[in-house]
Design an enzyme around this catalytic site. Sequence first.
Site, PDB file in Angstrom:
ATOM      1  N   LEU A   1      -0.120  -3.052   9.004  1.00  0.00           N
ATOM      2  CA  LEU A   1      -0.596  -2.092   8.292  1.00  0.00           C
ATOM      3  C   LEU A   1      -1.825  -2.562   7.629  1.00  0.00           C
ATOM      4  O   LEU A   1      -2.457  -1.280   6.674  1.00  0.00           O
ATOM      5  CB  LEU A   1       0.301  -1.220   7.419  1.00  0.00           C
ATOM      6  CG  LEU A   1       1.051  -0.054   8.112  1.00  0.00           C
ATOM      7  CD1 LEU A   1       2.391  -0.758   8.981  1.00  0.00           C
ATOM      8  CD2 LEU A   1       1.827   0.812   7.257  1.00  0.00           C
TER       9      LEU A   1
ATOM     10  N   VAL B   1       1.387   3.741   2.498  1.00  0.00           N
ATOM     11  CA  VAL B   1       2.201   4.057   3.672  1.00  0.00           C
ATOM     12  C   VAL B   1       3.208   3.004   3.476  1.00  0.00           C
ATOM     13  O   VAL B   1       4.715   3.016   4.007  1.00  0.00           O
ATOM     14  CB  VAL B   1       1.598   4.153   4.850  1.00  0.00           C
ATOM     15  CG1 VAL B   1       2.254   4.115   6.186  1.00  0.00           C
ATOM     16  CG2 VAL B   1       0.683   5.458   4.779  1.00  0.00           C
TER      17      VAL B   1
ATOM     18  N   THR C   1     -10.904  -7.271   8.366  1.00  0.00           N
ATOM     19  CA  THR C   1      -9.261  -6.918   8.191  1.00  0.00           C
ATOM     20  C   THR C   1      -8.938  -6.425   9.345  1.00  0.00           C
ATOM     21  O   THR C   1      -7.910  -6.750  10.059  1.00  0.00           O
ATOM     22  CB  THR C   1      -9.280  -6.282   6.891  1.00  0.00           C
ATOM     23  OG1 THR C   1      -9.726  -6.903   5.796  1.00  0.00           O
ATOM     24  CG2 THR C   1      -7.768  -5.902   6.891  1.00  0.00           C
TER      25      THR C   1
ATOM     26  N   TYR D   1     -14.976   0.979   9.453  1.00  0.00           N
ATOM     27  CA  TYR D   1     -13.286   1.489   9.631  1.00  0.00           C
ATOM     28  C   TYR D   1     -13.076   1.948  11.030  1.00  0.00           C
ATOM     29  O   TYR D   1     -12.328   1.505  11.863  1.00  0.00           O
ATOM     30  CB  TYR D   1     -12.986   2.429   8.605  1.00  0.00           C
ATOM     31  CG  TYR D   1     -11.606   2.811   8.595  1.00  0.00           C
ATOM     32  CD1 TYR D   1     -10.478   2.008   8.057  1.00  0.00           C
ATOM     33  CD2 TYR D   1     -11.215   4.104   8.811  1.00  0.00           C
ATOM     34  CE1 TYR D   1      -9.299   2.460   8.225  1.00  0.00           C
ATOM     35  CE2 TYR D   1      -9.829   4.671   8.906  1.00  0.00           C
ATOM     36  CZ  TYR D   1      -8.840   3.599   8.279  1.00  0.00           C
ATOM     37  OH  TYR D   1      -7.524   4.145   8.261  1.00  0.00           O
TER      38      TYR D   1
ATOM     39  N   TYR E   1      -4.292  -7.981  24.641  1.00  0.00           N
ATOM     40  CA  TYR E   1      -3.291  -9.121  24.432  1.00  0.00           C
ATOM     41  C   TYR E   1      -2.059  -8.609  25.386  1.00  0.00           C
ATOM     42  O   TYR E   1      -1.384  -9.143  25.838  1.00  0.00           O
ATOM     43  CB  TYR E   1      -3.041  -9.046  23.061  1.00  0.00           C
ATOM     44  CG  TYR E   1      -3.452 -10.380  22.330  1.00  0.00           C
ATOM     45  CD1 TYR E   1      -4.889 -10.391  22.063  1.00  0.00           C
ATOM     46  CD2 TYR E   1      -2.756 -11.390  22.112  1.00  0.00           C
ATOM     47  CE1 TYR E   1      -5.497 -11.458  21.390  1.00  0.00           C
ATOM     48  CE2 TYR E   1      -3.533 -12.453  21.540  1.00  0.00           C
ATOM     49  CZ  TYR E   1      -4.567 -12.554  20.997  1.00  0.00           C
ATOM     50  OH  TYR E   1      -5.373 -13.542  20.588  1.00  0.00           O
TER      51      TYR E   1
ATOM     52  N   GLY F   1       1.011  -1.242   0.182  1.00  0.00           N
ATOM     53  CA  GLY F   1       0.121   0.024   0.008  1.00  0.00           C
ATOM     54  C   GLY F   1       0.785   1.367  -0.005  1.00  0.00           C
ATOM     55  O   GLY F   1       2.025   1.206  -0.050  1.00  0.00           O
TER      56      GLY F   1
ATOM     57  N   ASP G   1       0.272  -9.315   1.751  1.00  0.00           N
ATOM     58  CA  ASP G   1      -0.623  -8.285   1.427  1.00  0.00           C
ATOM     59  C   ASP G   1      -1.412  -9.048   0.305  1.00  0.00           C
ATOM     60  O   ASP G   1      -0.973  -9.930  -0.397  1.00  0.00           O
ATOM     61  CB  ASP G   1       0.160  -7.137   0.670  1.00  0.00           C
ATOM     62  CG  ASP G   1      -0.806  -6.154   0.315  1.00  0.00           C
ATOM     63  OD1 ASP G   1      -0.147  -4.812   0.991  1.00  0.00           O
ATOM     64  OD2 ASP G   1      -1.753  -5.918  -0.194  1.00  0.00           O
ATOM     65  N   ASN G   2      -2.601  -8.743   0.500  1.00  0.00           N
ATOM     66  CA  ASN G   2      -3.589  -9.432  -0.491  1.00  0.00           C
ATOM     67  C   ASN G   2      -3.879  -8.503  -1.751  1.00  0.00           C
ATOM     68  O   ASN G   2      -4.849  -8.811  -2.444  1.00  0.00           O
ATOM     69  CB  ASN G   2      -5.162  -9.603   0.101  1.00  0.00           C
ATOM     70  CG  ASN G   2      -6.036  -8.407   0.560  1.00  0.00           C
ATOM     71  OD1 ASN G   2      -5.321  -7.375   0.323  1.00  0.00           O
ATOM     72  ND2 ASN G   2      -6.987  -8.769   1.120  1.00  0.00           N
TER      73      ASN G   2
HETATM   74  P1  NAD Z   1      -3.531   1.534   1.444  1.00  0.00           P
HETATM   75  O1  NAD Z   1      -5.022   1.305   1.114  1.00  0.00           O
HETATM   76  O2  NAD Z   1      -2.540   2.160   0.386  1.00  0.00           O
HETATM   77  O3  NAD Z   1      -2.617   0.559   1.851  1.00  0.00           O
HETATM   78  C1  NAD Z   1      -3.389  -0.561   2.400  1.00  0.00           C
HETATM   79  C2  NAD Z   1      -2.753  -2.152   2.250  1.00  0.00           C
HETATM   80  O4  NAD Z   1      -3.269  -3.178   3.009  1.00  0.00           O
HETATM   81  C3  NAD Z   1      -2.880  -2.449   0.635  1.00  0.00           C
HETATM   82  O5  NAD Z   1      -1.575  -3.013   0.058  1.00  0.00           O
HETATM   83  C4  NAD Z   1      -3.790  -3.332   0.536  1.00  0.00           C
HETATM   84  O6  NAD Z   1      -3.800  -4.313  -0.631  1.00  0.00           O
HETATM   85  C5  NAD Z   1      -3.535  -4.108   1.825  1.00  0.00           C
HETATM   86  N1  NAD Z   1      -4.609  -4.796   2.687  1.00  0.00           N
HETATM   87  C6  NAD Z   1      -5.873  -4.549   2.672  1.00  0.00           C
HETATM   88  N2  NAD Z   1      -6.693  -5.276   3.359  1.00  0.00           N
HETATM   89  C7  NAD Z   1      -5.890  -6.541   3.461  1.00  0.00           C
HETATM   90  C8  NAD Z   1      -5.952  -7.951   3.852  1.00  0.00           C
HETATM   91  N3  NAD Z   1      -7.154  -8.291   4.381  1.00  0.00           N
HETATM   92  N4  NAD Z   1      -5.074  -8.697   3.922  1.00  0.00           N
HETATM   93  C9  NAD Z   1      -3.810  -8.394   3.445  1.00  0.00           C
HETATM   94  N5  NAD Z   1      -3.769  -7.124   2.987  1.00  0.00           N
HETATM   95  C10 NAD Z   1      -4.661  -6.282   2.990  1.00  0.00           C
HETATM   96  O7  NAD Z   1      -3.548   2.360   2.673  1.00  0.00           O
HETATM   97  P2  NAD Z   1      -2.430   3.227   3.321  1.00  0.00           P
HETATM   98  O8  NAD Z   1      -2.750   4.780   3.288  1.00  0.00           O
HETATM   99  O9  NAD Z   1      -1.104   2.845   3.086  1.00  0.00           O
HETATM  100  O10 NAD Z   1      -2.793   2.898   5.075  1.00  0.00           O
HETATM  101  C11 NAD Z   1      -2.029   1.867   5.636  1.00  0.00           C
HETATM  102  C12 NAD Z   1      -2.477   1.766   7.221  1.00  0.00           C
HETATM  103  O11 NAD Z   1      -2.035   3.188   7.673  1.00  0.00           O
HETATM  104  C13 NAD Z   1      -3.731   1.177   7.267  1.00  0.00           C
HETATM  105  O12 NAD Z   1      -3.677   0.487   8.363  1.00  0.00           O
HETATM  106  C14 NAD Z   1      -4.514   2.597   7.541  1.00  0.00           C
HETATM  107  O13 NAD Z   1      -5.630   2.156   8.480  1.00  0.00           O
HETATM  108  C15 NAD Z   1      -3.607   3.375   8.408  1.00  0.00           C
HETATM  109  N6  NAD Z   1      -3.867   5.009   8.102  1.00  0.00           N
HETATM  110  C16 NAD Z   1      -3.413   5.664   6.957  1.00  0.00           C
HETATM  111  C17 NAD Z   1      -3.848   6.902   6.845  1.00  0.00           C
HETATM  112  C18 NAD Z   1      -3.582   7.780   5.722  1.00  0.00           C
HETATM  113  O14 NAD Z   1      -3.729   8.908   5.608  1.00  0.00           O
HETATM  114  N7  NAD Z   1      -2.790   7.073   4.618  1.00  0.00           N
HETATM  115  C19 NAD Z   1      -4.498   7.625   8.016  1.00  0.00           C
HETATM  116  C20 NAD Z   1      -4.857   6.872   9.001  1.00  0.00           C
HETATM  117  C21 NAD Z   1      -4.159   5.292   9.182  1.00  0.00           C
END
Ligand code: NAD
Length: 311
Positions: free
Chosen positions: A64, A8, A83, A136, A150, A6, A27-28
């Site tokens: 993440l 981040v 998830t 979410y 935990y 993803g 990652d899925n």
């Molecule tokens: P993103 O959607 O770009 O990345 C998420 C990744 O997780 C993707 O690669 C996706 O394929 C993978 N994924 C999703 N569901 C899955 C599953 N069931 N099994 C395996 N892989 C799975 O999002 P991001 O912006 O990179 O966010 C990453 C993390 O940071 C998340 O947990 C999100 O909640 C948290 N977050 C991000 C932000 C932001 O502004 N970017 C803000 C708050 C929290």
Amino acid sequence: MTGGAGFVGSHLCDSLLSHGATVDVLDNFSTGFAHNLPPKIRRLWKEDVAAPPPLPPYDLIFHLACPASPPRYQADPVATFQTAVIGTVAMLEEARRHRSRLLVASTSEIYGDPLEHPQKESYWGHVNPVGLRSCYDEGKRAAETVATDYRRKYGIDLRIVRIFNTYGPRMDPFDGRVVSNFIRQALEDEPLTIYGDGSQSRSFCFVSDLVEGILRAGRVPALEDPVNLGNPGEFTIGELADLLEEVVGRPLKREFRPLPADDPRRRRPDISRARERLGWSPEVPLRAGIERTVENFLGRMPWSRDGAPSS
Ligand code: NAD
Ligand code: UDP
């Protein structure tokens, strides 16, 4: 790392590899892309984090995996909740079994539409349990709950980071978040879609700052309480549109659309705890970060639907 393909996660992978770490990714690819992954990762599991394969022991798990953009996490709310919650329980079990350190990516969404401003970690939030964002928000709240239990019950070496809106290069131009939408729209000569009147605010953190905060949270000897990671600069969505107009150097049309349900009015992290415990604060001002993101988006045009350059 879960969610390493993803936005981040892929930046975090780059940074860990540049520090000499060995990194495996699970990652899925539901919202992430193979082209985001650095070639140097050791192993890739294309699996659902809620039903992981048997995994070897790790020193540190960065958890993440979870869609983060509202349209994406609302597209299949049941999968999002599973998830967030079952996926986190699965990683907690890994951490318990192998005595790994575990960092859980939580979110400012756990504060909901906050009645306290700015948001300190001690604030419990104001969250609709049955709204469109609840899969979410409540999923991440439940993830924090079970992770903390935990820690209390099994002594897991846990870190919870509450991430505020983060943006930067490599964002998926089609993921529906405000920064990626606005930049894509500006570069495609489409009007910027402003939801509501644009007076709602957010605090935008550049991804390199966030990655540094996550690395520090993973590195400190102990971090018992959740920590906010975000940029305390607060901007309305209208101001973000104005800033982008200045960066691209030409007038941009606006198109006003209805405000989505439960859209938080204000968001701004109090980062005193991150300053104290991690010695961390963000360094990249919004304008500089938007300039770098625009440059990155330009370099990827014309893009295919997965955000990769099509040529
Ligand atoms: P993103 O959607 O770009 O990345 C998420 C990744 O997780 C993707 O690669 C996706 O394929 C993978 N994924 C999703 N569901 C899955 C599953 N069931 N099994 C395996 N892989 C799975 O999002 P991001 O912006 O990179 O966010 C990453 C993390 O940071 C998340 O947990 C999100 O909640 C948290 N977050 C991000 C932000 C932001 O502004 N970017 C803000 C708050 C929290
Ligand atoms: N938003 C907007 N136009 C868009 C996308 C989002 O005005 O094209 C608004 C959205 O309603 C919210 C803010 O921008 O008030 C941030 O939205 P985003 O989806 O990036 O993140 P979140 O709501 O999860 O903070």
